[in-house]
Design an enzyme around this catalytic site. Structure first.
Site, PDB file in Angstrom:
ATOM      1  N   SER A   1      -3.101   5.902  -4.039  1.00 30.51           N
ATOM      2  CA  SER A   1      -1.640   5.949  -4.166  1.00 30.51           C
ATOM      3  C   SER A   1      -1.255   6.415  -5.572  1.00 30.51           C
ATOM      4  O   SER A   1      -1.572   7.533  -5.956  1.00 30.51           O
ATOM      5  CB  SER A   1      -1.036   4.587  -3.802  1.00 30.51           C
ATOM      6  OG  SER A   1       0.358   4.689  -3.662  1.00 30.51           O
TER       7      SER A   1
ATOM      8  N   HIS B   1       4.224   4.315   2.024  1.00 29.50           N
ATOM      9  CA  HIS B   1       3.406   5.229   2.847  1.00 29.50           C
ATOM     10  C   HIS B   1       3.779   5.174   4.333  1.00 29.50           C
ATOM     11  O   HIS B   1       2.924   5.269   5.202  1.00 29.50           O
ATOM     12  CB  HIS B   1       1.912   4.968   2.628  1.00 29.50           C
ATOM     13  CG  HIS B   1       1.527   5.055   1.176  1.00 29.50           C
ATOM     14  ND1 HIS B   1       1.523   6.250   0.501  1.00 29.50           N
ATOM     15  CD2 HIS B   1       1.194   4.099   0.276  1.00 29.50           C
ATOM     16  CE1 HIS B   1       1.185   6.015  -0.769  1.00 29.50           C
ATOM     17  NE2 HIS B   1       0.990   4.730  -0.925  1.00 29.50           N
TER      18      HIS B   1
END
Length: 352
Positions: free
Chosen positions: A126, A243
């Protein structure tokens, strides 16, 4: 036939010289034992006290000084002293993990320069992807940190639009995660939630997933974990459904800032969270970093891509550079042999 390239931090004099063969010779095989791979952690790995003692290493003080100018607050003090609830906020912890990870690279470079100079591949989880790209020479430190700031603020705003969250799930081999998410979305519709979101947000390891979405969907999954073949579920201490489609509104601010900053093709292989494949160009980096916000992190697939090799072939030395050891634990579950050459770079040091 070798040319020297220089990677610079962009905010200070940090320079690590990295030798790469010309493109036409890039395919020459190196002994993996003599190479290293860097894994950069993401949000959730932070802890109060990280970076203690790291300012004695070259350039770390300058990195935190630059961070204070860019962010408008004392990031080092927040890392060292907290309070924890402030450090845990998305707007603070993403920049904190980013800078701490690159400070860990400085520590490793001081203690074991060969590990840095022989690094052939990097991946970040991430927000860790930004640190991986800075290390690989694709972005300057200061510009990447500004992009991380914009990204974190946009994700925080997106989180506040609806009650949502993330759920860590370990399932039996027969668990069907996408079908479970579908059932959870149907449950939300029955409660009157319009366009409910519930989907796999992180593919961690075989039978290890993070599912994210509307809070009502996650409650349904926890209440029905047994029939859904989930062995364990745990709500993660984050503010939103990262996400997933609930992050769509964060895409435009990040896209705009990435248009403003300089992005170069990485000098070593850096793997994208979106599909586990290597970044091929500057436009590819910009495109995938935006897509990553609302797409699942395919970490398990990324590890397979990095460590896949013929039987009997050696594995590189892997370093987790940043807070926590979660990526090492994940590597062990995905590839036990590769994990035998794993080390963690501690993000604290004895103060002198």
């Amino acid at each position: 036939t070798w040319r020297r390239r220089t990677r610079t931090c962009g905010c200070c004099s940090w320079t690590s010289v990295h030798q790469l063969p010309p493109v036409r010779e890039r395919r020459q095989k190196k002994d993996p034992k003599g190479c290293s791979v860097f894994l950069f952690p993401g949000q959730g790995s932070q802890f109060v006290g990280m970076c203690r003692g790291l300012t004695k290493y070259p350039n770390v003080k300058e990195m935190f000084s630059a961070a204070q100018e860019i962010l408008g607050y004392d990031l080092l003090s927040l890392c060292l002293e907290g309070p924890e609830e402030e450090l845990r906020k998305t707007v603070h912890c993403q920049p904190a993990v980013f800078v701490t990870s690159l400070a860990a690279v400085e520590k490793l470079h001081h203690e074991n320069p060969k590990a840095v100079e022989t690094c052939v591949a990097a991946a970040g989880f991430s927000v860790g992807e930004f640190a991986a790209l800075v290390f690989a020479g694709a972005m300057d430190f200061s510009e990447a940190l500004y992009a991380v700031k914009v990204r974190a603020e946009a994700m925080q705003r997106a989180s506040e639009l609806a009650p949502s969250g993330m759920l860590s799930v370990i399932g039996r081999p027969q668990a069907q995660y996408n079908y479970a998410c579908l059932q959870a979305r149907e449950h939300c519709k029955s409660l009157g939630v319009l366009e409910p979101v519930c989907s796999v947000a992180n593919y961690l390891f075989p039978d290890g997933r993070v599912i994210a979405g509307h809070q009502q969907a996650l409650d349904f999954l926890q209440q029905n974990s047994r029939p859904l073949q989930f062995l364990r579920t745990k709500a993660l201490p984050v503010s939103g459904a990262f996400h997933t489609a609930l992050m769509a509104s964060a895409a435009e601010p990040l896209k705009a800032v990435l248009r403003q900053v300089e992005v170069r093709r990485p000098e070593i292989s850096v793997y994208s969270n979106v599909d586990g494949k290597r970044y091929m160009s500057e436009s590819h980096v910009r495109r995938q970093l935006v897509k990553q916000l609302f797409s699942p992190v395919k970490w398990e697939q990324t590890l397979h891509e990095i460590y896949e090799r013929a039987q009997g072939e050696s594995f590189p030395q892997t370093y987790e550079v940043g807070p926590g050891k979660q990526l090492g634990a994940t590597l062990q579950k995905c590839n036990r042999k590769a994990s035998q050459s794993y080390s963690h770079v501690d993000v604290t040091a004895h103060e002198e």
